[in-house]
Design a protein around this motif. Structure first.
Motif: not given
Lengths: 735, 459, 247
Positions: B148-149, B158-162, B175-182, B410-412
């Motif tokens: 996040g920081n 800016a944060g670190l994309p994951d 976490a806000a900056n994580s983009w999860v496949l599942q 949306a991680k749905v």
């Protein structure tokens, strides 16, 4: 019949009451007296019991014929099971032939090799060295197995007669494989007992343990005998492994960790009686299946089932006979040591602080990836981790190094300390929490040892292992300790002496410096303590318990004191551990994670406070070297085998690296003639001793080992056994 | 030195129940062209560009990312090595096919060693050296504050994309900056007490068709080594009930259990007259279960089902003993590599030895690449910054060129599934056509429960 | 002179073996009492029973008029019984000085006279002639010197009764004589000594009273002269034929 109202009787009552209470409270609601439940309980229990019984039987026979408790027993069995798989499944060698090759060729070969290379040196070594070496051997075998047979591919070992329908007993089918396992366990127990007590070989094996020279004089050739003992041990281990692997799967972890259960069964057998080892295995199997059939533990104790073997171990320890005060431990090892003077200790501590400080500020050039003048955040964090382990090692020095009490529980105590700190002080960044934790962990350290304080050192070591396992499976998992829903960082930043401690990047250097200063202070304190009457007493107890008693030392209270000190230090280390990792999980403190800490310290030298610093450096060396080589995967394999081999090497360097290198380094200094002379003396003496040993080992060749010699040995042995059983004056209520 | 229990592995695999979504059967063309067009638009921009170093991890000629995975625990060496291998192969593939953002892709690996401190160190390291974290799988990752920081090149937090392949730790998932496949079952706003959670039930709808109206009664085998895995199972159990299945028993299994202990489960199934079995644990447990049922002469189970955890080479070695077991995935199976270009690229790059961890890492790589391509297409190759990627993550939708179902920030749950049955030594597709996924909004349901309370009821 | 230590009909049985059969031994203050007998006669077992390291199957041990049969070893030591061991039981990792110092420091648990352990330690080092080796680790010292350290350590407890198990083993003639002189000095100050020995001249020259053990039983007691003339004693040491020859 008069019942003796002694300690054992009372223990039995207390244990019975507690068990009844636990069973009642956690009754799952199934009817006990139903064919279905009873048959499930019995069949599953006996099937499990058969597995444990075989391993325990082999463990007991190894101990009885070598005098060494082989922690690597199950790991060797695991290795042999994989070998069998390789032969029978990969190379398609017929089953019986594959078994014959594995058990009659490879297993004995390993046994003889182990004896020649390692075990002979361990026989006369102290308990610490024996335990470290066999634990190291276990890790080595596990590492080798994992390396040769990578866990990424699955392997299955078929049950024997897997396709045939088993035997219907009640509402359960007992498969042929399980029936065979139980029968073989029984046969092995009977055969081993017959071997040990009725055959010339067996009697010689037992005689060699008690008195090597006597055995040699009467015609048994000790070197072949001891090799045979280890061959026998490996063969039983292999048999157990081959029978167990189809049940547990060919997974190293599952197979090697059966040692814990085997140790519990062996404790029931009091490490003597093979038939009792069989019974012990059955008891544990039945207890496990009883709990899964009839009991249901609530969430608070949901992992209690897995703790059954270690609880049984504790109970078994309560019924062991009190050990006689040992005599005959004195080995005139001809080495000189000067007591460290206070100014030397102060200088040492200061040096440590300076070294770490220089490193933390990046003034010591590293191998790769550093900017001069700036140590990376990652390495600062890791450095803190190594120092925390160093703190745990410091806590072991008075306990193992001075008082000779081998304990594997300190990592578990540190774990409990970390968990407690997360509740008291961790939530508000208050250093008072540390004091609280230390005050709780001191009596905790004592409580662990209480059941075993008056038992042989080996049982104490087992008790501490059982406690570590219990901590992992039950204590730490209780929701009031670690809330299973909680996740994330458990500790608010701690403010102490003007600095902030947390896992944040900005705080790491300060934390590291705080740790090294604390470490140096504790180091200094230990060096001072070594010069005090407390340490003298502890060392006296370690060197000669009998003599210590005869000069009026109360062994029990002295031991209690050192356990409390060690527990307190471990508790402090635990607070630091928590702060360094930031987050804890219920499986953060497995029993096995604590073993390498003891190992690394012992390899460096378990009596010397400086060895804790060397141990921390040793821990640091693995990832450091790995980084130099670009983190290759083969180095990971080495990470497992490495400590193992180091521990085995202890058999050759029992005093620890610090001692030998200290002496060797001193010899380099031009004014230290005494160091050089002493080293020459020692080498000459060792040479003479080895010649003597060889003579004894080789004895018996030209003497006929006649029937009456055998009978003579047998009589001596039965008397020795009886001597072991008669007690020292009971210190029970009177001490 | 950390020890991993098989249970922790089960944790990973059971959470991968919530794996990647799917593409719509048949109507993929639009998403295909969107992907392709942004990629080709991107390469067009490369020709005349004068490249600069625009961010940490972005130089004039390379983009660096970090894959963090548990690979070096001494007792489970190489646990998630598949992630690392896949990312390395992905980099090679990308560089041989036009690069990424007009630059070459460089992947550095980080071993999180099943250790919280090393996981945090990995994020700190990526923050210092790389543009983003891609394709990772770390089981114990509780402190993701740096995601996040993390300061960017300009010094701003800016944060670190994951772009995680699998994020098992709830902190990383939420976490806000994580983009999860599942998908993430938790609402992430509250994590305790009774709450509304999402669950995927596509597999049960299919199994119900096999029963043809007969009521399904079954045992749910719960992976018991960690409280978190037990709690996530309660969500699935409730979902089964909602789907109309009677869950007669939910029982815990330990990763170390001997096969004899499975007799107890067989007895329970016999007593309840079960005809269905669901394995929430791993492939080893499934194999032992089937073998023990056979040994006990219990043949009443009509459907033996397992999750993605049984879709492994290991499981195949069970042979005839595990014949007939159903498994399900939310991506197109490896057996159908020829039907999908992205899948084929992965399988070929791995020399024909794919695994689900690696597949998800590759998919994460593709997602990352899409984000970069979108930025380049819109603003050119010198606009690649962490801020830009995080912005793009929020609105991006992605389906790995049809390999998986549509994913978004949306991680749905994806509502797509592919079900296979292990028969005659092979995994054979039983739902939908090869090369497609079976999607239906009814496959995702909500359930309301307090997992911690429900977990206490599991034997 | 009073009887300070006494065993009454002590029996020790190990399974089938009767190691000690109804041994009754008296030890008087101001006297050196000998306990002799062939190898395996049970002498060390008697010592172990007296000091509490071995439980007697039956019989009593009386010290200073009190029944100590069920007292633990360290309690007996605190009452005033010290011993040395047949096989060296020195604290090998400590220096000679530290060996003695441990005992002296421990003595403060029951001796509240406010003595200085370090001073006591130095005194004993002097009187046993060990000052020159005081800083050496006992493990490095030759056996004879190490035995002296063990004796010195036993003395540091300021005992009322001193049990010595083969103290002259490993000592040469001169050293043995030194030890004999030392014992005489101590006994003159009121100490009671029970001595197990194989060196007959040392025994006959130092002891006022001797018990003879053979196969666990006392076969003779008396002054040195009486013992030397006793045919059963001769038989025990030399074999049964001698008795027949003599009679």
């Amino acid at each position: 019949m008069r019942i003796k109202f002694n300690a054992k009787f009372i223990s039995a009552i207390v244990v019975g009451v507690i068990l009844a209470f636990v069973i009642n409270k956690n009754w799952g609601g199934a009817t006990f007296l139903s064919t279905k439940n009873l048959s499930t309980f019995l069949v599953v229990g006996i099937a499990l019991g058969g597995i444990y019984a075989i391993t325990a039987g082999g463990l007991v026979v190894t101990y009885a014929t070598t005098g060494i408790f082989n922690f690597a027993h199950a790991a060797i069995g695991c290795f042999l099971a994989f070998v069998y798989w390789q032969l029978s499944v990969k190379y398609h060698i017929p089953t019986l032939l594959a078994m014959a090759i594995t058990l009659l060729v490879i297993a004995p070969a390993i046994g003889f090799l182990l004896d020649k290379v390692l075990m002979r040196r361990l026989r006369d070594a102290s308990l610490v060295v024996q335990l470290m070496a066999t634990v190291g051997l276990m890790l080595t075998f596990m590492g080798i197995t994992l390396t040769v047979w990578s866990p990424k591919t699955g392997r299955t070992l078929e049950h024997f007669y897997e396709q045939s329908k088993g035997v219907q007993l009640g509402s359960v089918v007992a498969t042929w494989h399980r029936i065979i396992t139980v029968i073989i366990a029984l046969l092995v127990a009977v055969a081993l007992r017959w071997l040990l007590y009725r055959t010339r070989l067996g009697i010689s094996m037992r005689a060699v343990v008690d008195s090597r020279s006597l055995a040699g004089l009467t015609g048994a050739k000790p070197s072949i005998i001891s090799g045979s003992s280890w061959a026998l041990g490996c063969m039983t281990a292999g048999l157990a492994g081959i029978l167990i692997a189809p049940e547990t799967g060919l997974v190293v972890e599952n197979l090697a960790l059966i040692i814990i259960v085997a140790a519990a069964a062996a404790a029931i057998a009091q490490l003597k009686s093979i038939p009792m080892a069989f019974v012990g295995g059955l008891i544990i199997g039945l207890a496990t299946s009883f709990s899964s059939t009839f009991l249901q533990f609530g969430t608070d104790w949901s992992y209690a089932r897995e703790a059954i073997p270690c609880v049984i171990l504790f109970i078994a320890l309560l019924f062991l006979p009190q050990a006689r005060l040992e005599t005959g431990k004195v080995r005139l090892t001809k080495r000189t040591e000067r007591l460290t003077k206070p100014w030397e200790a102060g200088l040492g501590g200061l040096t440590m602080v300076l070294i770490v400080g220089a490193w933390a500020n990046g003034w010591i050039p590293w191998f790769s990836g550093t900017n001069w003048g700036e140590r990376s955040t990652v390495w600062l964090g890791r450095g803190a981790g190594f120092l925390v382990f160093g703190l745990i090692m410091l806590s072991l020095i008075p306990l193992i190094g001075w008082a000779g009490q081998v304990s594997f529980a300190n990592y578990a105590i540190a774990g409990i300390g970390a968990v407690l700190f997360s509740h008291f002080g961790g939530q508000d960044g208050n250093p008072i929490g540390i004091v609280f934790v230390v005050l709780v962990c001191a009596p905790l350290g004592l409580a662990i040892a209480l059941p075993a304080l008056r038992l042989k050192g080996l049982y104490l070591a087992l008790a501490t292992m059982a406690f570590a396992e219990f901590t992992d499976k039950v204590l730490v998992r209780h929701p009031s300790m670690l809330d299973p829903s909680s996740s994330g960082v458990l500790y608010k930043p701690l403010r102490i002496l003007g600095i902030t401690i947390s896992t944040d990047a900005a705080d790491r250097k300060a934390f590291l410096m705080f740790l090294i200063v604390t470490f140096a202070l504790l180091f200094f304190m230990l060096e001072l303590l070594r010069r005090s009457r407390w340490a003298r007493r502890w060392i006296a107890i370690s060197d000669s318990p009998a003599a210590a008693a005869t000069i009026g030392i109360n062994l029990t209270t002295s031991k209690m004191a050192v356990f409390m000190l060690s527990g307190a230090m471990a508790g402090f280390a635990g607070c630091m551990l928590g702060l360094q990792t930031g987050a804890l999980r219920v499986d953060s403190f497995p029993m096995f994670a604590g073993l390498p800490i003891v190992l690394l310290l012992a390899v460096q030298g378990v009596r010397y406070p400086v060895a804790a610093f060397m141990g921390a450096l040793g821990l640091a060396s693995f990832p450091a070297i790995s980084e130099v080589f670009g983190n290759p995967s083969w180095l990971t394999q080495l990470a497992l085998i490495g400590p193992g081999i180091g521990a085995i090497a202890m058999a050759y360097r029992p005093e620890g690296a610090v001692f030998y290198s200290g002496r060797d380094l001193a010899g380099l200094l031009p004014w230290r003639n005494d160091a050089r002379e002493e080293k020459a003396l020692l080498i000459a003496k060792e040479r003479a001793e080895n010649i003597e040993k060889d003579e004894i080992n080789g004895m018996g060749l030209s003497r006929p080992f006649t029937e009456d010699k055998v009978a003579q040995l047998d009589r001596v042995l039965s008397i020795t056994d009886a001597v072991d059983e008669t007690k020292m004056v009971n210190t029970g209520g009177h001490s | 030195m950390k020890r991993i229990r098989a249970g922790v592995l089960i944790a990973a695999l059971s959470v991968s129940v919530l794996a990647v979504g799917c593409g719509r059967s048949g109507s993929d063309s639009s998403s295909d062209t969107t992907v392709k067009s942004s990629s080709s638009a991107a390469s067009a921009k490369c020709k005349d560009a004068k490249l600069e170093a625009t961010e940490i991890g972005v130089s004039a000629d390379t983009i660096s990312v970090e894959v963090m995975a548990d690979t070096g625990s001494p007792l489970a060496p190489g646990l998630f090595q598949g992630n690392v291998d896949a990312m390395m192969a992905f980099a090679k593939y990308v560089n041989a096919n036009g690069g990424i953002g007009c630059r070459q892709l460089k992947v550095e690996s980080w071993d999180s060693k099943l250790d919280a401190a090393e996981s945090k160190n990995g994020i700190i390291n990526a923050c210092k050296n790389d543009l983003a974290m891609v394709g990772g799988n770390s089981l114990f990752n509780p402190d993701v504050t740096v995601l996040g920081n993390c300061a960017d090149k300009a010094g701003q937090p800016a944060g670190l994309p994951d772009f995680a392949a699998l994020a098992n730790d709830i902190n990383e998932q939420c976490a806000a900056n994580s983009w999860v496949l599942q998908a993430v079952a938790e609402p992430c706003t509250t994590l305790t007490g009774s709450r509304t959670l999402k669950a995927f039930v596509g597999q049960y709808e299919f199994y119900k068709t096999l029963f043809n109206g007969t009521p399904m009664k079954g045992l749910y085998l719960v992976p018991g080594d960690l409280p978190t895995t037990v709690q996530s199972s309660t969500i699935q159990i409730e979902a089964q009930r909602k789907a109309g299945i009677t869950v007669t028993d939910a029982m815990k299994v330990s990763g170390r259990a001997e096969q004899s202990t499975f007799t107890t489960y067989v007895q329970a199934m016999k007593a309840s007259g079960d005809n269905f079995f669901y394995n929430g644990s791993n492939d080893v447990a499934m194999t032992k279960m089937r073998k023990e049922a056979a040994a006990q002469g219990f043949n009443d189970i009509k459907v033996w089902s397992c999750s993605l955890a049984c879709y492994t080479e290991n499981f195949k070695t069970g042979g005839a003993a595990v014949d007939g077991t159903y498994v399900w995935t939310q991506f197109i199976p490896f057996e159908e590599a020829d039907t999908n270009a992205a899948l084929k690229a992965y399988v070929d790059a791995l020399g024909g030895k794919p695994d689900s961890f690696g597949a998800q890492a590759w998919q994460a790589g593709m997602a990352f690449k899409k984000a970069v391509d979108d930025i380049v297409a819109a603003k050119g190759p010198n606009a690649i910054t962490r801020t830009a990627i995080i912005e793009t993550m929020k609105t991006m939708s992605f389906d790995a060129d049809g390999w998986i179902g549509k994913r978004s920030a949306a991680k749905v749950f994806s509502d797509c599934i592919a079900i296979m049955q292990f028969k005659d030594g092979k995994f054979q597709r039983v739902t939908g056509k090869p090369g497609t996924l079976d999607c239906n909004p009814n496959y995702v349901v909500t359930v309301t429960l307090d997992p911690q309370v429900e977990a206490a009821k599991i034997k | 002179m009073t009887t300070i230590l006494e065993t009454q009909d002590v029996v020790v049985r190990f399974g089938v073996l009767q190691a000690v059969s109804k041994a009754s031994i008296k030890v008087e203050t101001g006297q050196v009492t000998g306990l002799i007998g062939p190898n395996g006669a049970g002498k060390t077992t008697c010592f172990n029973v007296i000091t509490g390291l071995q439980e007697a199957t039956s019989g009593k041990v009386m010290f200073d008029g009190k029944d100590i049969t069920s007292k633990s070893p360290f309690k007996r030591a605190r009452m005033g019984i010290s011993r040395t061991f047949q096989k060296l039981e020195v604290f090998g990792s400590l220096s000679a000085r530290e060996n003695i110092l441990v005992a002296a420091e421990q003595r403060r648990a029951w001796d509240k006279s406010g003595f200085d352990p370090k001073a006591v330690c130095d005194e004993i080092l002097e009187s046993t002639g060990l000052t020159s080796v005081s800083e050496f680790m006992v493990g490095t010292l030759p056996t004879g010197t190490a035995r002296l350290v063990e004796l010195a350590r036993a003395l540091a407890s300021n005992p009322k009764v001193l049990l010595l198990d083969e103290p002259s083993s490993g000592l040469n003639e001169e050293e043995t004589e030194e030890m004999a002189r030392l014992l005489r000095r101590l006994v003159a100050q009121g100490l009671a000594v029970l001595l197990v020995e194989h060196d007959m001249s040392f025994v006959m020259g130092t002891c006022e009273y001797i018990h003879v053990l053979d196969f666990g039983s006392i076969i003779a007691t008396g002054t040195p002269l009486e013992i030397q003339a006793n045919p059963h004693v001769q038989a025990a040491y030399l074999g049964a034929e001698t008795v027949e020859e003599a009679s």
